[in-house]
Motif scaffolding. Structure first.
Motif, PDB file in Angstrom:
ATOM      1  N   SER A   1      29.964  13.270 -21.748  1.00  0.00           N
ATOM      2  CA  SER A   1      28.814  14.097 -21.513  1.00  0.00           C
ATOM      3  C   SER A   1      27.315  13.608 -22.153  1.00  0.00           C
ATOM      4  N   PHE A   2      27.718  12.349 -22.579  1.00  0.00           N
ATOM      5  CA  PHE A   2      26.277  11.378 -23.244  1.00  0.00           C
ATOM      6  C   PHE A   2      25.691  10.691 -22.018  1.00  0.00           C
ATOM      7  N   LEU A   3      26.276   9.654 -21.965  1.00  0.00           N
ATOM      8  CA  LEU A   3      25.655   8.737 -20.954  1.00  0.00           C
ATOM      9  C   LEU A   3      25.498   9.299 -19.423  1.00  0.00           C
ATOM     10  N   THR A   4      26.583  10.051 -18.959  1.00  0.00           N
ATOM     11  CA  THR A   4      26.690  10.748 -17.776  1.00  0.00           C
ATOM     12  C   THR A   4      25.402  11.914 -17.403  1.00  0.00           C
ATOM     13  N   MET A   5      25.090  12.324 -18.635  1.00  0.00           N
ATOM     14  CA  MET A   5      24.103  13.399 -18.551  1.00  0.00           C
ATOM     15  C   MET A   5      22.655  12.636 -18.356  1.00  0.00           C
ATOM     16  N   PHE A   6      22.397  11.327 -19.042  1.00  0.00           N
ATOM     17  CA  PHE A   6      21.284  10.972 -19.070  1.00  0.00           C
ATOM     18  C   PHE A   6      21.168  10.075 -17.607  1.00  0.00           C
ATOM     19  N   ALA A   7      22.270   9.603 -17.060  1.00  0.00           N
ATOM     20  CA  ALA A   7      22.286   9.357 -15.683  1.00  0.00           C
ATOM     21  C   ALA A   7      21.623  10.467 -14.528  1.00  0.00           C
ATOM     22  N   SER A   8      22.143  11.666 -14.930  1.00  0.00           N
ATOM     23  CA  SER A   8      21.719  12.523 -14.048  1.00  0.00           C
ATOM     24  C   SER A   8      20.196  12.913 -14.241  1.00  0.00           C
ATOM     25  N   LEU A   9      19.640  12.716 -15.495  1.00  0.00           N
ATOM     26  CA  LEU A   9      18.161  13.388 -15.622  1.00  0.00           C
ATOM     27  C   LEU A   9      17.305  12.105 -15.382  1.00  0.00           C
ATOM     28  N   LEU A  10      18.015  10.911 -15.437  1.00  0.00           N
ATOM     29  CA  LEU A  10      17.020   9.590 -14.580  1.00  0.00           C
ATOM     30  C   LEU A  10      17.054   9.800 -13.217  1.00  0.00           C
ATOM     31  N   LYS A  11      17.822  10.523 -12.602  1.00  0.00           N
ATOM     32  CA  LYS A  11      18.270  10.642 -11.097  1.00  0.00           C
ATOM     33  C   LYS A  11      17.109  11.626 -10.737  1.00  0.00           C
ATOM     34  N   ALA A  12      16.876  12.559 -11.507  1.00  0.00           N
ATOM     35  CA  ALA A  12      16.067  13.776 -11.250  1.00  0.00           C
ATOM     36  C   ALA A  12      14.675  13.683 -11.657  1.00  0.00           C
ATOM     37  N   PHE A  13      14.211  12.950 -12.690  1.00  0.00           N
ATOM     38  CA  PHE A  13      12.889  13.021 -13.171  1.00  0.00           C
ATOM     39  C   PHE A  13      12.330  11.437 -13.157  1.00  0.00           C
ATOM     40  N   PRO A  14      10.926  11.377 -12.378  1.00  0.00           N
ATOM     41  CA  PRO A  14      10.517  10.114 -12.390  1.00  0.00           C
ATOM     42  C   PRO A  14       9.920   9.382 -13.885  1.00  0.00           C
ATOM     43  N   VAL A  15       9.581  10.536 -14.665  1.00  0.00           N
ATOM     44  CA  VAL A  15       9.426  10.172 -16.177  1.00  0.00           C
ATOM     45  C   VAL A  15      10.127  11.094 -16.944  1.00  0.00           C
ATOM     46  N   LEU A  16      10.710  10.434 -18.022  1.00  0.00           N
ATOM     47  CA  LEU A  16      11.640  11.357 -18.781  1.00  0.00           C
ATOM     48  C   LEU A  16      11.023  11.511 -20.381  1.00  0.00           C
ATOM     49  N   PRO A  17      10.606  12.418 -20.839  1.00  0.00           N
ATOM     50  CA  PRO A  17      10.195  12.707 -22.270  1.00  0.00           C
ATOM     51  C   PRO A  17      11.443  12.759 -23.082  1.00  0.00           C
ATOM     52  N   LEU A  18      11.464  12.047 -24.000  1.00  0.00           N
ATOM     53  CA  LEU A  18      12.600  11.787 -24.863  1.00  0.00           C
ATOM     54  C   LEU A  18      12.450  12.162 -26.387  1.00  0.00           C
ATOM     55  N   ALA A  19      13.027  13.146 -26.669  1.00  0.00           N
ATOM     56  CA  ALA A  19      13.019  13.497 -28.025  1.00  0.00           C
ATOM     57  C   ALA A  19      14.028  12.837 -28.908  1.00  0.00           C
ATOM     58  N   GLY A  20      13.637  12.470 -30.210  1.00  0.00           N
ATOM     59  CA  GLY A  20      14.530  11.675 -30.786  1.00  0.00           C
ATOM     60  C   GLY A  20      14.946  10.234 -30.430  1.00  0.00           C
ATOM     61  N   ALA A  21      13.634   9.409 -29.859  1.00  0.00           N
ATOM     62  CA  ALA A  21      13.803   8.369 -29.207  1.00  0.00           C
ATOM     63  C   ALA A  21      14.400   7.249 -30.098  1.00  0.00           C
ATOM     64  N   ASP A  22      14.026   7.321 -31.260  1.00  0.00           N
ATOM     65  CA  ASP A  22      14.469   6.279 -32.150  1.00  0.00           C
ATOM     66  C   ASP A  22      15.827   6.673 -33.039  1.00  0.00           C
TER      67      ASP A  22
END
Length: 345
Positions: A189-210
């Motif tokens: 439920s981690f990498l797969t979730m981000f794969a879905s988000l990247l598919k859906a959004f052209p720009v991804l605002p990312l909390a806690g990026a560091d």
């Protein structure tokens, strides 16, 4: 005593299905307790696995199902608390984390003592700390303390973890605690979730990026559990489980984009915007992507101080050696290659 019969709580979950499969492959008898039997239907087909529909929060049921077992493994855990009907802050909530991460381990410990089971393996999490600002990490830290106390012999003393005096009995259990970093693998439920988000959004605002993580493969976590069952050197030990490399969250999201062919612009958010994004997503209907409690948890690096525990005799898999196999399976090109392979072309 050689351990041959194991009862698993959470056996139908992500780590549980991998662990049950490994134990069955070793010829061990495995009893999986599940609140809905159909959730573990893939495990029912394994020849040495028994799936029983049970309420794991009923202590008498636990005692009954633990009888005759040589070991118990508790894998039950949740990442988010329910916000239905609640408007209070995450730090004040005690509902689901309290029930799942604290009360269930307490009942499991007592049921082991009452049923004669002396071996207990417990799934915790990296960052578990009774004093953490994150309710998730606090509950995991309290549970670790309860499990360690269960290893004591004939001890009864006051415990103030839960807002008042509680008496904890030492049952002399042979316990081992595992604290993995974020776990990856097919069905995660981690990498797969981000794969879905990247598919859906052209720009991804990312909390806690560091925020820093050392992702560990699910098969390696399962193998560490399985290998420790009969290994007396693991009695009374707590093991941090991390993969071989540390990444920031932004590096991980970028990597997922490269693998899936969905490279996107990542917009790292500062502390305030990260908190506000977490707050907004917390009240989003449906599956939770992030909560303020996740934000608090990510403020602490999710990495190990040392290397992979040498007691297990193997090295963990690199993320780059495993993740592409299941992340690419969702891309059109991967499906096309699959069709070609099926057609022998």
């Amino acid at each position: 005593m050689k351990i041959e019969r194991i009862c698993i709580l959470g056996g139908s979950g992500f780590v549980g299905t991998h662990l049950v499969s490994q134990l069955a492959a070793r010829g061990l008898q495995v009893r999986v307790l599940s609140h809905r039997r159909e959730m573990a239907k893939e495990l029912i087909l394994l020849p040495t696995v028994e799936v029983i529909e049970a309420d794991v929060h009923d202590q008498q049921e636990l005692i009954r199902h633990f009888r005759g077992m040589d070991a118990v493994i508790n894998l039950v855990g949740i990442l988010h608390e329910s916000t239905v009907g609640r408007v209070d802050l995450p730090s004040a909530r005690r509902g689901d984390f309290q029930k799942v991460h604290v009360e269930l381990p307490r009942k499991t410990i007592h049921a082991c003592g009452e049923s004669g089971v002396r071996r207990l393996l417990h799934m915790s999490a990296l960052g578990a700390n009774p004093n953490s600002r994150s309710a998730y990490q606090r509950s995991k830290g309290i549970a670790e303390a309860l499990v360690r106390e269960a290893a004591m012999h004939h001890v009864e003393h006051e415990n103030w973890y839960l807002n008042g005096p509680k008496f904890i009995h030492g049952y002399g259990l042979n316990v081992t605690i595992f604290r993995p970093s974020v776990i990856f693998g097919r069905g995660d439920s981690f990498l797969t979730m981000f794969a879905s988000l990247l598919k859906a959004f052209p720009v991804l605002p990312l909390a806690g990026a560091d925020a820093r993580f050392a992702p560990v493969h699910v098969d390696d976590v399962a193998r560490a559990f399985a290998d420790s069952l009969d290994n007396t050197a693991t009695y009374g030990q707590t093991y941090d489980l991390c993969g071989p490399r540390v990444y920031t969250l932004q590096e991980l999201v970028n990597y997922v984009g490269e693998v899936t062919g969905k490279k996107r612009s990542i917009l790292p958010l500062g502390n305030l915007l990260s908190y506000l994004q977490a707050w907004a997503l917390e009240f989003k209907p449906g599956k939770k992507l992030m909560t303020r409690d996740n934000y608090f948890a990510m403020s602490v690096d999710n990495v190990c101080g040392g290397g992979w525990p040498s007691v297990f005799g193997f090295q963990p898999s690199a993320l780059e050696a495993v993740a592409p196999e299941y992340l690419r399976a969702k891309t059109p090109r991967a499906r096309y290659e699959g069709y070609r392979e099926s057609a022998h072309r």
